[in-house]
Structures are given as structure tokens and as C-alpha cells.
Scaffold this motif. Structure first.
Motif, short mmCIF file in Angstrom:
data_model
loop_
_atom_site.label_atom_id
_atom_site.label_comp_id
_atom_site.label_asym_id
_atom_site.label_seq_id
_atom_site.Cartn_x
_atom_site.Cartn_y
_atom_site.Cartn_z
N GLN A 36 0.80 -1.27 -0.06
CA GLN A 36 -0.20 -0.04 0.09
C GLN A 36 0.88 1.38 -0.04
N TRP A 37 2.23 1.08 0.52
CA TRP A 37 3.05 2.32 0.57
C TRP A 37 4.49 1.89 0.24
N PHE A 38 5.34 2.74 -0.47
CA PHE A 38 6.77 2.54 -0.41
C PHE A 38 7.60 3.52 -0.06
N GLY A 39 8.61 3.28 0.64
CA GLY A 39 9.35 4.17 1.32
C GLY A 39 10.37 4.93 0.10
N MET A 40 10.54 6.03 -0.08
CA MET A 40 11.19 6.59 -1.28
C MET A 40 12.97 7.12 -0.67
N SER A 41 12.71 7.57 0.62
CA SER A 41 14.06 8.01 0.89
C SER A 41 13.76 7.87 2.66
N VAL A 42 14.88 7.48 3.34
CA VAL A 42 15.37 7.43 4.46
C VAL A 42 16.07 8.46 5.21
N ARG A 43 15.35 8.80 6.37
CA ARG A 43 15.83 9.97 7.58
C ARG A 43 16.37 9.26 8.46
N ALA A 44 17.57 9.30 8.92
CA ALA A 44 18.00 8.75 10.07
C ALA A 44 17.83 9.69 11.26
N ARG A 45 17.38 9.31 12.54
CA ARG A 45 17.26 10.28 13.65
C ARG A 45 18.25 9.64 14.46
N THR A 46 19.26 10.60 14.70
CA THR A 46 20.34 10.04 15.54
C THR A 46 20.76 11.01 16.43
N ILE A 47 22.10 10.68 17.03
CA ILE A 47 22.55 11.65 18.00
C ILE A 47 23.83 12.73 17.29
N VAL A 48 23.60 14.02 17.46
CA VAL A 48 24.67 14.80 16.98
C VAL A 48 25.30 15.51 18.35
N TYR A 49 26.56 15.52 18.14
CA TYR A 49 27.38 16.36 19.35
C TYR A 49 28.35 17.29 18.83
N ASN A 50 28.65 18.08 19.88
CA ASN A 50 29.86 19.18 19.64
C ASN A 50 31.06 18.60 19.89
N LYS A 51 31.90 18.59 18.67
CA LYS A 51 33.13 18.01 18.99
C LYS A 51 34.06 18.63 20.06
N ASN A 52 34.01 19.78 20.27
CA ASN A 52 34.87 20.28 21.40
C ASN A 52 34.42 20.06 22.53
N LYS A 53 33.50 19.35 22.86
CA LYS A 53 32.98 19.17 24.17
C LYS A 53 32.66 17.66 24.35
N VAL A 54 32.76 17.01 23.67
CA VAL A 54 32.17 15.54 23.75
C VAL A 54 33.24 14.56 22.92
N SER A 72 33.72 8.44 22.28
CA SER A 72 33.55 7.32 23.20
C SER A 72 32.46 7.49 24.40
N ASP A 73 32.11 8.89 24.54
CA ASP A 73 31.07 9.14 25.68
C ASP A 73 29.88 8.61 25.23
N LEU A 74 29.45 8.61 23.93
CA LEU A 74 28.22 8.37 23.43
C LEU A 74 27.98 6.83 23.03
N SER A 75 26.70 6.49 23.14
CA SER A 75 26.34 5.15 22.80
C SER A 75 24.85 4.90 22.28
N THR A 76 23.94 5.01 23.25
CA THR A 76 22.57 4.91 22.92
C THR A 76 21.71 6.02 23.08
N TYR A 77 20.28 6.02 22.73
CA TYR A 77 19.46 6.94 23.30
C TYR A 77 19.22 6.91 24.59
N GLN A 78 19.11 5.76 25.04
CA GLN A 78 19.09 5.37 26.43
C GLN A 78 20.48 6.18 27.38
N ALA A 79 21.50 6.15 27.00
CA ALA A 79 22.60 6.64 27.59
C ALA A 79 22.32 8.30 27.90
N LEU A 80 21.68 8.74 27.03
CA LEU A 80 21.54 10.30 27.15
C LEU A 80 20.76 10.63 28.49
N THR A 81 19.96 9.50 28.92
CA THR A 81 19.34 9.86 30.52
C THR A 81 20.26 9.88 31.66
N ASP A 82 21.52 9.46 31.38
CA ASP A 82 22.34 9.43 32.53
C ASP A 82 22.62 10.92 33.08
#
Lengths: 551, 331
Positions: B115-133, B136-146
Motif C-alpha cells: 500500500q505504500w513504499f518508502g522513497m527516502s530514508v531519514r535517520a534520527r540520531t545523536i549529533v554532538y559538539n566535537k569541542n565538548k564530547v 566514546s562518551d556516546l552509545s545509545t538514546y538510553q545513555a543520554l538519560t544518564d
């Protein structure tokens, strides 16, 4: 107003006139009735789980809405009235052009203003960045993305409603009233609060009512500030919970609330009769301000103009220049012309219909007509998208039945959908903006004294002839500012145009939507600037007309 | 002379006939600037005219529903799995059986019934500031609750569809109770009230208001194109577990399509190499057709493991996600 009570049985023109009144009422009120019926019918299907969830959110949302409405109402009323008083009573440097320039923020849509304010003032904006670089920190800076920010954006873009009407009132009241009060011992300030302001109440009231209805129906601006109001719940019900029914129910509540506001405003007004001498113009003698007072007045006006127009438009221009190379193409001619055509058609229809409504209400004093007319102007309080659905759904249904019928009777179907035609779009604008036109037209009608009508009748001029020879010349200013308001409002309007426009009728607002929907606000600057430029056209026209005659 | 006239005339008639006969009508919730290049290319190649009207997804679906059997629309293009699921739910679409589409679009990016077909994919993920992070500090969506992330997080408003879908996916993966705790954890770590767009959140991240954000990948691509000096980088979340959340923009054939055959041909063409490059790359998204390479800037982020949670399920769980975020105090 008493003119309405005078019997006009003898005049042959009246009967036809009355039919026009009924037709106008039907044109404005029936679609709105269909909208409400659609919303309520959908509401009946909404499931209880969605309802009970929304109920838990409502206390906070209602409190937020009340705060926002109060903030915008007070700010817009103060700005509009104060500035109108300044420019109509005093002479100071720059007054001549500030007089009309203060209307300009009207041409900037509130959602665009909101976006620019956030871009300039939020943590990542140039101001706070500079503060941090100068070592002043920015932790103390008030939160921009908040209810306060939303109220500021809405106030700055909506105060011209009050300003236009108040300015009109102060000018027509003339100096005589003020002089009478002062000769009786009042100071200028006391005279303002005791005589001038109360006498201007119908004008201020209808301006404020527009501001409040627009604030209640606003979704775009509060969404940019992420400030949750009643409309947030409407959109959450529809888009988030997939329940158009619950959205319809909530929208109907909003209409009831608007009806309440309208009733309060009318009640306030009906205790008094307002009939002014149109000749006593303020220009006869403005008080010249000198020294610091003169500069303070000038700077106060400039500050408002800068915040509501100069700074945002300057920022938009900068952004527009950055993207013009890749985005500006020949299609902008079409967008521009489409905006112009839709605004013009919509404004013409709206003003014609609201004029008939206002006259009809005056003539028949019965509560039924009064309430019907009040009802017809409530579309302004329904969020645009919800109103669009409410209009498109019954029209599509009607169209389908019609097609079935022609198929059965003649074996032929009309090729295009009624729901897609230009007429429907313009009708939808009428439903949405009847309140704007009506406010201006009705306030202008207040100006025609009963004795004028009597005099004209005694000279044998009545019916259409009286409308043409007495009403229209006296109403010209009011009709003109009404048409201007509706024109600019239609150009800024987004959701109805998006949903109902026929193929190929993309306009500037649709273009802004295309860019803004994916968060590309800087690219939206180009159509925004074009929209503001187009909005300047009617303002310029009005200024020219104003030079010849009071408007 | 007469012969020339005849040739010219018949040519005109032929042209007019193709212009008149071959046409596809599209309702699109994907913005004009993102679909027009694709349609223009198709018309140029085949002569088939594509008429389209754009708008908000909710309003377009309602319009389609109201118009019923008399609608002019042949195709519905919309972004977000929730809208596609709802279109199916409301019987606005019809199944398409096409070997081309089935071959070009991976199974987890299309409806099982076609009934429907995906035509493009958008990933929703973590973006970080290189100067501060550090990565290796990052892993999962869950880990951001720490608790170590307290006051360091920038998030988009919970009312936006991208977050509704993300939370719906998390509910499908971890259950409602655990997801609610997760959302509460994010809210507790916010550096500023939620933003109205990913663009605003990334701007704040670059300005140093916060250290990490969750955003759609193409927003980062777009911003870096204009601000190459921004110290931002992408991190693929949940690689060791369920995979990064992906959403789609997709297309379906309307139930009452008047030009079903022409519309299906357009759909098939859109899933092919030329159109996929246009469709996805114009917005720096990932092509749904795995055989097509993403834009170079996007390819530079490397490959990643996508979540394969059924997108219909993600759509179906959206109302639950909305309620859950309200209860967790996510504005």
C-alpha cells in the motif's frame, strides 16, 4: 443607531435591499454552520480515551491561553491606543510619516516576526553571542522562546488593528469634544481618560476583539515559540492522536469562547450611542510638542516601528539576498500575482458582504438577526487548518452528490471538483475574515447619525439611492481600511490556501510554508520579503487617499 | 504546402493528445522544492505530465478522504511512517503489485501489502559538539538519560512528528514503561526548553548552549553545507542494540486513482537509480534503494545499522507516544 428603528415600509427600494441582506447572511453564515456541523459530527466519533487524555492537559493549556490573550490584549491595546493618540493629537518630528508607517507591522505575518525574533534574540543569535563575547554573559537574558516571547511577537504584529481603528476614532471625534471637556476644568490627561477614551470604545473594542480572536486561533506563532495553548491541543488531537473528532470538539469550544467575547463587546457598546460629527478633524489643531517631549514621542513611535517592522524586515532582506541567487526565479511573478488576485477578490467579497450584514443588522432590530450576524463573524476564531477542513469536507460531499445526480440524470459528470475551485477558496476567506471586515465597516457605520438619514429621507432620497449618496461617501474611509485589513490578512493566510487552492494557485504564503515546513526559515525569507512588499501597496494607496481625505 | 500543414497539424494533435491523456496527479506533503526536480525529470524523459498540489499531511489526507471516489489524486506522497500507516488505516490507498518496486525497495521500508513504499530514508540520531564530547562518551538514546548529561541536552519539541516516531519505535522495542523513564530522563537533562525545529536545536548546539542533540541527519548535512566551521558531528545511536531509528518519506497509490497505470509507472521510476539520486540527495537523505549511493557528504558519515522495527507498527504506536510524552512532561 436609531435610524434603524425608523420604519421604512414606504420606500420601494427596501425590499430588494433586505433580500440582499439575507443573501449576505446566508453566504457568510451557512458555510460556518456547515463547518461547525462537520466538526461536531466528527466530534461525536471521538473516542473517550483521547478525550480523557486531552482533559488532563486542558487546565495548563487554558491557563497558558488566558495568559497569552491577556498579555497580547493589554500590550496591543496600549500600543495601538497610545500611538494613535500621539499621532492624532500632537505635532512632533517625523509625525507625518510615522502616522502611516505605524501601520506597517501589519504586513509582517506574526509567525515570520516570531521566527526573526528568535533568530536574533535567542542564545545562538547575534545579540546574546555578542554579550558573551564582551564577557557580560547571557544567563540573565530573559527566555525568548517562552510565552512572553510569543506575546511580544503577536502584540507587535496585531497592534495595528487597534491603531487603525483608534486613529480613525480620535480623528473623527475632533477637538471639540476635548475642548469641551477641558473648558469644564479637566486636564488634558483627565479629559483623555474621562471623555475621549470612553467615547472611542466601539473602535477600541472592535480592534481588541480582532486581536483576541486572532490570538485564540493562532497556531503558527505559538508553535515557533513552543508555547502550548488551546490550539496546541487541537493540533495534537488531530495530527498526533489521529482524532479529527476530538480536534473538532475543541475547535467548537473555541468558537463558543469567541461568541462570549463578542457578546461582551456588543453589550458594552450597546449601552451608549455614538454619533460623531465627521467634520471635526484633528488636523485642525494638533498641539505642537517641544524639546524633550517632542523627541520622546518620536523615539517611542520609532522604537515600536523598529521592533515590529524595520528590524525584522531588515533581517529578512539580509537572508533573502543570501538565497535569492538559487531560489528567485520567474515563478515568483506567479506567486506575486496570485497573492494579489486572491487578496483582492477575497477583500472585495468580504467587504461587500459585511457591509450588507452591518446594514441589515441596523435595520432589523430583532435579536435573531443580531445574533445571526454575530455568528457569521466567528470564523475568525477557528484555527485556519480546522476551518479549512470544515469547509472542504462538506463541499466535497456536496460535489460528490451533485456528480452522482448529474451522472444519473444526464450520464455526465462535471469535470472539476467544486471543492477545488477558486470560488470556494474566496468563500472560505470570507468565512475566516468576515470579523475583520465587519469590525471596520460596522464602526464606520456608527458615524452616520440618525439625523442624516432622516434628512436624506425627507429630501426624498432613500433605499439604494441613500446607500449610494449618503452611506457610501461617508463610509469610504471605513470600507477602505476594512478592505486593506482583509487584503493583508488573506495574503498572510496559509492553511486555508494550502488546503483549498486549485492547481496552479500557489502564492507567496504557500511558498513560505514550503520553506518553513522543513525548518528552512532563512529560505522562507525571500517569499516573506515579497509578501511584505505586496502588503505595502495597499498601505501606500491608503496614504494617498488619506492625503486627500480623512480615512 | 498542404502536406506540410497536415504534418504540423497532426503533430500538434498528437502532442496535445499525449499532454491531455498522459497525466498523473499527486498530493504531496513533501515540499515542492524536494519533489519538483523529480517530476520535472520524469516529464522530460517520458512526456507524462505530473500535476501536484502540496500541503500538510493531515490536511491532504483529510482532503483525500472527503473527496472519496471522485478525487483527482493518483498518488499520495507524505513524510513519516505515521502518516503512511494512517492513510492505509483510513483506506485511502490501494495495494500495488510490482516486481520493480519490490526489488528496488527493501522489505522493511515498504508496506507488506504494497500500500505504500518508502522513497527516502531519514535517520534520527545523536549529533554532538566535537569541542565538548568524545564519541566514546556516546552509545545509545538510553545513555543520554544518564546524570552526567544533566543540563547538556538540546531536543526538538515532542509535538513534532519526528519525535513521535522515535518514541513510538522505542515503545515497540523496550515497552511503554521503560520508554517513559527514558523520556523523563531526557527531559531532566535538557539545557534549554525544547526547540521548534531541529535546525534551531543544532544552532544552539553549535553555539555551545548544549553538548549533544537528537536530530534528523539531513539537518546536519544542510547546516554543515552553509556553516562548514560548526564543530558538529554525527553519532550513530544504538549500533550494538536495535539500530538507529529511521523514518521515511513514501508514496502510495490512492484507492480511487484515475490514472493507476501511469501512476504506478511513475512510482516504479521513482524507485530507480536516476530518480532515487534526485529524490534523496536533493535533501541529503539516504536513498531507499540500497543500490544507489547517497550524496558524498552523507556517504562520508559511514554506513550504519538501521532499526528494522515495522514502520506500520511505529505509525500505529504514535498516539501512545504522544500520550507518553505528555505524561513524562516532554513539551
Amino acid at each position: 443607531m436609531a435610524e434603524a428603528a425608523i420604519s421604512c415600509r414606504a420606500a420601494p427600494g427596501w425590499r430588494a435591499n433586505r433580500w440582499f441582506g439575507w443573501a449576505a447572511l446566508a453566504l457568510a453564515a451557512l458555510p460556518l454552520l456547515a463547518v461547525l456541523a462537520t466538526l461536531l459530527e466528527a466530534g461525536a466519533e471521538s473516542d473517550s480515551e483521547v478525550r480523557s487524555h486531552l482533559a488532563t492537559l486542558l487546565p495548563e493549556l487554558l491557563a497558558n491561553t488566558a495568559c497569552l490573550a491577556a498579555g497580547v490584549g493589554v500590550t496591543a491595546l496600549t500600543l495601538g491606543t497610545g500611538l494613535a493618540w500621539l499621532v492624532s493629537q500632537y505635532e512632533f518630528p517625523g509625525r507625518r510619516w510615522l502616522d502611516w508607517a505605524l501601520v506597517l507591522p501589519l504586513a509582517v505575518p506574526a509567525y515570520v516576526l516570531g521566527f526573526v525574533l528568535i533568530g536574533l534574540l535567542d542564545f545562538s543569535g547575534p545579540l546574546q553571542t555578542a554579550l558573551r563575547e564582551w564577557g557580560l554573559g547571557s544567563g540573565w537574558f530573559p527566555a525568548v522562546r517562552s510565552g512572553g516571547g510569543a506575546a511580544l511577537a503577536l502584540s507587535l504584529s496585531l497592534y495595528p488593528y487597534v491603531y487603525l481603528l483608534a486613529r480613525n476614532a480620535f480623528q473623527t471625534q475632533g477637538r471639540r469634544l476635548l475642548e469641551a471637556a477641558r473648558s469644564l476644568g479637566d486636564t488634558r490627561r483627565a479629559a483623555f481618560f474621562r471623555v475621549v477614551l470612553p467615547m472611542a470604545r466601539p473602535w477600541l473594542g472592535s480592534g481588541l476583539l480582532l486581536v483576541l480572536m486572532e490570538t485564540l486561533a493562532d497556531f503558527g506563532t505559538v508553535a515557533i515559540f513552543n508555547y502550548d495553548t488551546f490550539t496546541t491541543a487541537i493540533y495534537k488531537a488531530w495530527y498526533g492522536l489521529f482524532s479529527l473528532g476530538a480536534a473538532g470538539e475543541l475547535a467548537s469550544c473555541l468558537v463558543l469562547l469567541a461568541l462570549l467575547l463578542l457578546a461582551i463587546e456588543q453589550r458594552q457598546r450597546s449601552r451608549q450611542r455614538y454619533a460623531f460629527n465627521a467634520r471635526g478633524r484633528a488636523a485642525d489643531g494638533r498641539t505642537a510638542l517641544r524639546g524633550p517631549a517632542a523627541w520622546t514621542a518620536c523615539v517611542a513611535c520609532l522604537l515600536v516601528l523598529a521592533a515590529g517592522f524595520l528590524v525584522p524586515v531588515g533581517q529578512l532582506l539580509l537572508w533573502a539576498l543570501q538565497v535569492a541567487a538559487e531560489d528567485l526565479d520567474e515563478r515568483y511573478v506567479d506567486y506575486f500575482l496570485n497573492s494579489l488576485a486572491l487578496g483582492g477578490l477575497g477583500a472585495a467579497l468580504t467587504i461587500a458582504v459585511t457591509l450588507l450584514l452591518a446594514v441589515a443588522r441596523r435595520r432589523s432590530r430583532g435579536p435573531a438577526v443580531t445574533w445571526a450576524v454575530r455568528f457569521a463573524t466567528l470564523g475568525y476564531a477557528i484555527p485556519g487548518t480546522v476551518l479549512a477542513v470544515g469547509i472542504a469536507t462538506p463541499l466535497a460531499w456536496l460535489q460528490n452528490r451533485l456528480a452522482d445526480w448529474t451522472q444519473a440524470a444526464f450520464g455526465w459528470e462535471p469535470p472539476t471538483l467544486l471543492g477545488n475551485s477558486l470560488a470556494v477558496l474566496v468563500l472560505a476567506y470570507l468565512v475566516r475574515f468576515a470579523a475583520v471586515g465587519y469590525g471596520a465597516v460596522d464602526s464606520a457605520l456608527e458615524r452616520i447619525t440618525p439625523s442624516m438619514a432622516e434628512a436624506s429621507r425627507s429630501l426624498g432620497v432613500s433605499g439604494f439611492a441613500m446607500v449610494r449618496r449618503l452611506h457610501l461617501p461617508l463610509l469610504r474611509g471605513g470600507l477602505f481600511s476594512g478592505a486593506l485589513l482583509v487584503f493583508v490578512d488573506i495574503m498572510k493566510e496559509m492553511p486555508i490556501t494550502l488546503m483549498v487552492r486549485p492547481f496552479g494557485w500557489d502564492n507567496l504564503a504557500v511558498r513560505i510554508f514550503e520553506m518553513a515546513a522543513e525548518g528552512q526559515w532563512q529560505r522562507a525569507a525571500l517569499p516573506s520579503v515579497a509578501l511584505v512588499l505586496l502588503g505595502l501597496v495597499p498601505v501606500a494607496l491608503m496614504v494617498r487617499a488619506g492625503e486627500q481625505k480623512s480615512w | 504546402m498542404l502536406k506540410h500543414c497536415c504534418v504540423v497539424l497532426s503533430g500538434w494533435i498528437l502532442l496535445a493528445a499525449t499532454a491531455w491523456g498522459e497525466e498523473v496527479v499527486v498530493y504531496s506533503a513533501r515540499n515542492e522544492q524536494l519533489i519538483k526536480p523529480v517530476f520535472d525529470a520524469y516529464t522530460k524523459k517520458t512526456g507524462v505530465k505530473v500535476k501536484y498540489v502540496t500541503g500538510e499531511a493531515g490536511a491532504l489526507m483529510q482532503r483525500l478522504k472527503a473527496e472519496g471516489a471522485k478525487t483527482q489524486a493518483d498518488l499520495l506522497i507524505t513524510v513519516d511512517a505515521g502518516n503512511l500507516w494512517f492513510s492505509k488505516q483510513e483506506s485511502l490507498l490501494q495495494p500495488v503489485k510490482s516486481a520493480v518496486l519490490e526489488q528496488n525497495i527493501p522489505a522493511h521500508l515498504r508496506d507488506g501489502e504494497g500500500q505504500w513504499f518508502g522513497m527516502s530514508v531519514r535517520a534520527r540520531t545523536i549529533v554532538y559538539n566535537k569541542n565538548k564530547v568524545q564519541p566514546s562518551d556516546l552509545s545509545t538514546y538510553q545513555a543520554l538519560t544518564d546524570a552526567k548529561w544533566k543540563g547538556r541536552l538540546c531536543l526538538l519539541s515532542g509535538k513534532k512528528v519526528y519525535n513521535r516516531s522515535l518514541v513510538a519505535m522505542l515503545i515497540a522495542q523496550y515497552g511503554a514503561a521503560a520508554t517513559k523513564e527514558m523520556v523523563k530522563g531526557w527531559v531532566a537533562n535538557l539545557a534549554a526548553p525544547p526547540f521548534a525545529s531541529d535546525e534551531q536545536a543544532l544552532k544552539a548546539l553549535a553555539a555551545g548552549q548544549c553538548d549533544a542533540a537528537i536530530a534528523n541527519s539531513y539537518y546536519l548535512g544542510r547546516e554543515l553545507k552553509h556553516h562548514s566551521d560548526w564543530p558538529l558531528n554525527i553519532f550513530w545511536a544504538d549500533q550494538a542494540s536495535g539500530g538507529t531509528h529511521v523514518n521515511i518519506s513514501g508514496v502510495g497509490l490512492t484507492r480511487h486513482a484515475k490514472h493507476a497505470k501511469a501512476a504506478q509507472e511513475l512510482m516504479e521510476w521513482m524507485s530507480g537509480a536516476e530518480a532515487q539520486a534526485l529524490f534523496a540527495n536533493v535533501n541529503m537523505e539516504f536513498p531507499a534503494n540500497a543500490a544507489v549511493a547517497p550524496a558524498p557528504e552523507v556517504a562520508a558519515w559511514g554506513t550504519f545499522k538501521q532499526s528494522t522495527v515495522d514502520l506500520n507498527k511505529v505509525g500505529e504506536l504514535q498516539p501512545d507516544a504522544v500520550k507518553l510524552m505528555d505524561e513524562a512532561g516532554y513539551k
